[in-house]
Design a protein around this motif. Sequence first.
Motif, PDB file in Angstrom:
ATOM      1  N   GLU A 200       0.813  -1.228   0.000  1.00  0.00           N
ATOM      2  CA  GLU A 200       0.000   0.000   0.000  1.00  0.00           C
ATOM      3  C   GLU A 200       0.839   1.268   0.000  1.00  0.00           C
ATOM      4  OE1 GLU A 200      -3.989   0.241   1.657  1.00  0.00           O
ATOM      5  OE2 GLU A 200      -3.080   1.359   3.295  1.00  0.00           O
TER       6      GLU A 200
ATOM      7  N   GLU B 283     -14.514  -5.466   2.134  1.00  0.00           N
ATOM      8  CA  GLU B 283     -13.872  -5.484   3.452  1.00  0.00           C
ATOM      9  C   GLU B 283     -14.875  -5.735   4.577  1.00  0.00           C
ATOM     10  OE1 GLU B 283     -10.821  -2.503   4.368  1.00  0.00           O
ATOM     11  OE2 GLU B 283     -12.039  -1.940   6.086  1.00  0.00           O
TER      12      GLU B 283
ATOM     13  N   ARG C  65      -7.992  -4.082  11.656  1.00  0.00           N
ATOM     14  CA  ARG C  65      -8.185  -2.827  12.385  1.00  0.00           C
ATOM     15  C   ARG C  65      -9.677  -2.547  12.480  1.00  0.00           C
ATOM     16  NH1 ARG C  65      -4.926   0.308   9.630  1.00  0.00           N
ATOM     17  NH2 ARG C  65      -3.175  -0.183  10.995  1.00  0.00           N
TER      18      ARG C  65
ATOM     19  N   SER D 197      -4.191  -5.047   7.337  1.00  0.00           N
ATOM     20  CA  SER D 197      -3.804  -4.146   8.435  1.00  0.00           C
ATOM     21  C   SER D 197      -3.033  -4.804   9.577  1.00  0.00           C
ATOM     22  CB  SER D 197      -5.020  -3.450   9.073  1.00  0.00           C
ATOM     23  OG  SER D 197      -5.806  -2.822   8.113  1.00  0.00           O
ATOM     24  N   GLY D 198      -2.063  -4.035  10.058  1.00  0.00           N
ATOM     25  CA  GLY D 198      -1.325  -4.420  11.253  1.00  0.00           C
ATOM     26  C   GLY D 198      -0.367  -5.583  11.048  1.00  0.00           C
TER      27      GLY D 198
ATOM     28  N   GLY E  56       0.601  -1.778   4.625  1.00  0.00           N
ATOM     29  CA  GLY E  56       0.983  -0.403   4.342  1.00  0.00           C
ATOM     30  C   GLY E  56       2.117   0.082   5.208  1.00  0.00           C
ATOM     31  N   GLU E  57       1.790   0.348   6.469  1.00  0.00           N
ATOM     32  CA  GLU E  57       2.728   1.017   7.368  1.00  0.00           C
ATOM     33  C   GLU E  57       4.080   0.320   7.505  1.00  0.00           C
ATOM     34  OE1 GLU E  57       0.982   1.830  11.208  1.00  0.00           O
ATOM     35  OE2 GLU E  57       2.989   2.225  12.006  1.00  0.00           O
TER      36      GLU E  57
HETATM   37  O1  LIG Z   1      -0.871   0.167   7.274  1.00  0.00           O
HETATM   38  P1  LIG Z   1      -1.425  -1.175   7.622  1.00  0.00           P
HETATM   39  O2  LIG Z   1      -1.712  -1.352   9.065  1.00  0.00           O
HETATM   40  O3  LIG Z   1      -0.553  -2.295   7.059  1.00  0.00           O
HETATM   41  O4  LIG Z   1      -2.853  -1.292   6.884  1.00  0.00           O
HETATM   42  C1  LIG Z   1      -2.998  -1.279   5.485  1.00  0.00           C
HETATM   43  C2  LIG Z   1      -4.486  -1.294   5.095  1.00  0.00           C
HETATM   44  O5  LIG Z   1      -5.026  -2.517   5.493  1.00  0.00           O
HETATM   45  C3  LIG Z   1      -5.245  -0.121   5.725  1.00  0.00           C
HETATM   46  O6  LIG Z   1      -4.703   1.046   5.228  1.00  0.00           O
HETATM   47  C4  LIG Z   1      -6.757  -0.152   5.464  1.00  0.00           C
HETATM   48  C5  LIG Z   1      -7.540  -1.250   5.425  1.00  0.00           C
HETATM   49  N1  LIG Z   1      -8.835  -0.917   5.165  1.00  0.00           N
HETATM   50  C6  LIG Z   1      -8.916   0.414   5.057  1.00  0.00           C
HETATM   51  C7  LIG Z   1     -10.018   1.228   4.768  1.00  0.00           C
HETATM   52  C8  LIG Z   1      -9.788   2.578   4.658  1.00  0.00           C
HETATM   53  C9  LIG Z   1      -8.524   3.143   4.855  1.00  0.00           C
HETATM   54  C10 LIG Z   1      -7.423   2.346   5.126  1.00  0.00           C
HETATM   55  C11 LIG Z   1      -7.604   0.973   5.235  1.00  0.00           C
END
Ligand SMILES: O=P(O)(O)OC[C@@H](O)[C@@H](O)c1c[nH]c2ccccc12
Length: 261
Positions: A56, A167, A189, A218-219, A240-241
């Motif tokens: 991401e 999602e 998340r 995420s995470g 992403g992060e």
């Molecule tokens: O940075 P992370 O923790 O790896 O997460 C990426 C991605 O899953 C996250 O940006 C995300 C998942 N679903 C979303 C919906 C809206 C905005 C952002 C997101």
Amino acid sequence: MNSILNAIVDNKRREIEARAMLGIYDKALSHATKSVYTPVSMSRSITDNEVGIIAEFKRRSPSRGDIHPGAVADEIVKGYTKSGAAACSILTDTVYFGGALSDLALARKSTSLPLLRKEFIVDSCQIFEARLYGADAILLIASILSFNDIVKFTDTAHQLGMEVLLELHDMDELDRFNPEVDMVGINNRNLSTFVTDTDVSLQMASALTDDIVKVAESGLSSIAEIHRLRDVGYRGFLIGETFMKHQHPGKALKDFINATE
Ligand SMILES: O=P(O)(O)OC[C@@H](O)[C@@H](O)c1c[nH]c2ccccc12
């Protein structure tokens, strides 16, 4: 819905209204499929890839603040491509994530990997716009949409040749599962509390049938987690992060993948 997610969605609706009044969607609505780019299958790219990472592009987030201010999309997407990403996710929300549609356009020019438009989609105009700017797939967030909207937006994306990543976050959202979607993402998340718990993906895995391409979101920051999630059926990993916090996200991805092998 909690206050920050409410605020994001309220703001999004206002943005869309303002853009519609300015006629900004007119070109997207009439020209979306006339762009020279023909979308490719993101779900296939993920299942064909040995690791399945969706890397991401994200400058900041409401939960983390600045992650990589001033990040340049083409540089980073080129790095992700060289390092073996299966697809890229491009945040296009400006107010909360510091992204822009121009990042998606730049990313499109820099890679032939499938691109996910990562956005809070609440109106079909945004789907036409995604196609015009070169997306291969869109994200639909179940917690902000009705089942009927999910069905309608999935159909619109498919008519435009794009795929859908739906999602979900918890079992209560399973009633919004539309079997027509191409991929299901389980977001670790909680968008209401911002608490990230990778056990969410582990627990939700069994609630989904094997034939749907599952993405853990995420995470995620360790190889051990990827292995565990793979074992319970995940094929895609949206990260992403963990990459964006480095000066060279592409290199961070490469190190991550090398450690997976
Ligand atoms: O940075 P992370 O923790 O790896 O997460 C990426 C991605 O899953 C996250 O940006 C995300 C998942 N679903 C979303 C919906 C809206 C905005 C952002 C997101």
